[in-house]
Design a protein around this motif. Structure first.
Motif, short mmCIF file in Angstrom:
data_model
loop_
_atom_site.label_atom_id
_atom_site.label_comp_id
_atom_site.label_asym_id
_atom_site.label_seq_id
_atom_site.Cartn_x
_atom_site.Cartn_y
_atom_site.Cartn_z
N GLY A 71 1.94 -11.87 9.25
CA GLY A 71 3.30 -12.24 8.92
C GLY A 71 4.23 -11.03 8.90
O GLY A 71 3.90 -9.97 8.39
N VAL A 72 5.40 -11.17 9.52
CA VAL A 72 6.40 -10.09 9.60
C VAL A 72 7.73 -10.62 9.08
O VAL A 72 8.20 -11.69 9.51
N VAL A 73 8.33 -9.89 8.15
CA VAL A 73 9.66 -10.22 7.64
C VAL A 73 10.54 -8.99 7.82
O VAL A 73 10.14 -7.88 7.46
N GLN A 74 11.71 -9.15 8.40
CA GLN A 74 12.61 -8.01 8.60
C GLN A 74 14.02 -8.38 8.15
O GLN A 74 14.42 -9.53 8.18
N ASP A 75 14.74 -7.34 7.72
CA ASP A 75 16.15 -7.51 7.37
C ASP A 75 16.94 -6.43 8.10
O ASP A 75 16.47 -5.87 9.10
N GLY A 76 18.10 -6.10 7.63
CA GLY A 76 18.98 -5.19 8.36
C GLY A 76 18.47 -3.78 8.52
O GLY A 76 18.81 -3.10 9.49
N ASP A 77 17.66 -3.31 7.58
CA ASP A 77 17.26 -1.90 7.67
C ASP A 77 15.79 -1.64 7.41
O ASP A 77 15.37 -0.48 7.30
N ARG A 78 14.95 -2.69 7.34
CA ARG A 78 13.53 -2.46 7.13
C ARG A 78 12.69 -3.67 7.56
O ARG A 78 13.22 -4.76 7.78
N VAL A 79 11.38 -3.42 7.65
CA VAL A 79 10.42 -4.45 8.04
C VAL A 79 9.32 -4.50 6.98
O VAL A 79 8.86 -3.45 6.52
N HIS A 80 8.89 -5.70 6.64
CA HIS A 80 7.81 -5.88 5.67
C HIS A 80 6.63 -6.57 6.39
O HIS A 80 6.80 -7.63 6.98
N ALA A 81 5.46 -5.94 6.32
CA ALA A 81 4.27 -6.51 6.95
C ALA A 81 3.03 -5.87 6.34
O ALA A 81 3.05 -4.69 5.98
N ALA A 82 1.97 -6.64 6.22
CA ALA A 82 0.68 -6.15 5.71
C ALA A 82 0.82 -5.50 4.34
O ALA A 82 0.09 -4.56 4.02
N GLY A 83 1.77 -5.97 3.55
CA GLY A 83 1.97 -5.41 2.23
C GLY A 83 2.66 -4.07 2.21
O GLY A 83 2.71 -3.39 1.17
N LEU A 84 3.23 -3.66 3.34
CA LEU A 84 3.91 -2.36 3.46
C LEU A 84 5.35 -2.58 3.93
O LEU A 84 5.68 -3.60 4.54
N THR A 85 6.18 -1.58 3.68
CA THR A 85 7.58 -1.61 4.12
C THR A 85 7.85 -0.38 4.96
O THR A 85 7.44 0.73 4.61
#
Length: 341
Positions: free
Chosen positions: A118-132
């Motif tokens: 699962g990948v979640v991103q916003d304007g200035d970062r990405v969240h995946a595998a429990g990391l940012t």
């Protein structure tokens, strides 16, 4: 904050990590499998890949080869194209991956045993595998879960049969200083020197059949291999995988995950290592969107020549003319070999 979170610790992911670390970026690789990671491939590094790995400080052990020989799998007629820019290198996939992993570790790249889904991103970062991270690099292979999860896979091309790769090693001394590509109906066999007493044989085919059944289509090659000890067979495919884009917000794709045509021309690793450098350059310059155009320019010769050969390969009357035509036009064949080298 992590600058680059890289999904996948294969050659493309580790090359990106090395480029990033050399460029002063904070890099983390997410890879659930232990090193070394094996994979079915031809295991031939073209001169361009050898040169770029050397520039990255990656020492790869292997067996040099000095060009490409196309061989008619039945009658033995052949054409040869010698490299003008130094030798290529036949290298075990595990040796290549270990060398890249060692160089990345020496540069301080951290590898975490996690799978990126699962990948979640916003304007200035990405969240995946429990990391940012600031950016996510998807280097997660031919059937990229990241590409699939973001719905970026291109649909199959109608009328083009799927192709697969099979690989086996043989305890046999190389008989040529060239990589041989043997051609038969619906199948090619790549013979790569890997060590003084070992060769690799990779079959590319559009048919589902065991390795030995496919090998029998090349009677001259099968005769050479008769009696030699062989390793278990590894497979990969379908080979053709399309990606609609190489940049999706803060997610960038490299290696096979960025899209793959076929292994027919053997240029995949060269493109992966080179594209990794362009990806990092675009990120460091604050222009990640520029990577899409850079990738298209880098891959143009590979995509054009590979697609052209595949077009001929799928038309039997033309396919039978590939080796005779290469033999009749040695300068053209050598030019094509060096374009990819």
């Amino acid at each position: 904050m992590i600058d680059l979170l890289i999904a996948g610790g294969g050659p493309a992911g580790l090359a990106t990590a090395i480029h990033g670390a050399l460029g002063g970026l904070e890099v983390v690789v997410a890879e659930p499998r232990p090193t070394p990671i094996d994979k079915a491939c031809g295991e031939g590094l073209m001169p361009g890949a050898v040169r770029r790995l050397r520039e990255l400080g990656v020492p790869v052990e292997g067996h040099p080869f000095h060009g490409i020989r196309y061989v008619d799998g039945v009658n033995g007629r052949h054409a040869e194209g010698l490299f003008r820019c130094g030798p290529g290198l036949g290298a075990r996939r595990t040796a290549l991956q270990s060398a890249l992993a060692g160089r990345a570790a020496a540069l301080g790249v951290r590898v975490v045993p996690r799978r990126v889904d699962g990948v979640v991103q916003d304007g200035d970062r990405v969240h995946a595998a429990g990391l940012t991270a600031r950016y996510l690099v998807a280097a997660d292979g031919l059937h990229s879960p990241v590409r699939r999860g973001l719905d970026l896979a291109a649909p199959p091309v109608p009328g083009r049969p799927a192709r697969y790769g099979l690989r086996r090693h043989y305890d046999l001394a190389p008989w040529s200083r060239l990589v041989e590509v043997h051609w038969a109906d619906r199948c090619e066999a790549y013979v790569t020197p890997l060590a003084p007493g070992r060769i690799g044989v990779a079959l590319l085919t559009g048919e589902h059949a065991p390795f030995d059944v496919q090998l029998a289509r090349f009677p001259l090659l099968a005769e050479r291999l008769a009696g030699a000890a062989g390793t278990p067979v590894r497979g990969a495919g379908p080979l053709r995988q399309g990606a609609r884009v190489r940049v999706a917000g803060r997610v960038l794709f490299v290696g096979d995950a960025a899209g793959y045509v076929d292994a027919l021309t053997g240029e995949g690793l060269t493109l992966a290592v080179t594209a990794a450098g362009e990806l990092v350059r675009c990120v460091r310059e604050g222009r990640p969107q520029a990577y899409e155009r850079a990738w298209r320019e880098l891959s143009r010769s590979y995509r054009t020549l590979t697609a052209s050969l595949l077009w001929a390969r799928h038309r039997p009357p033309l396919a039978r003319r590939i080796v005779p035509l290469a033999a009749r036009l040695p300068r053209v064949f050598t030019g094509a070999v060096n374009l990819l080298a």
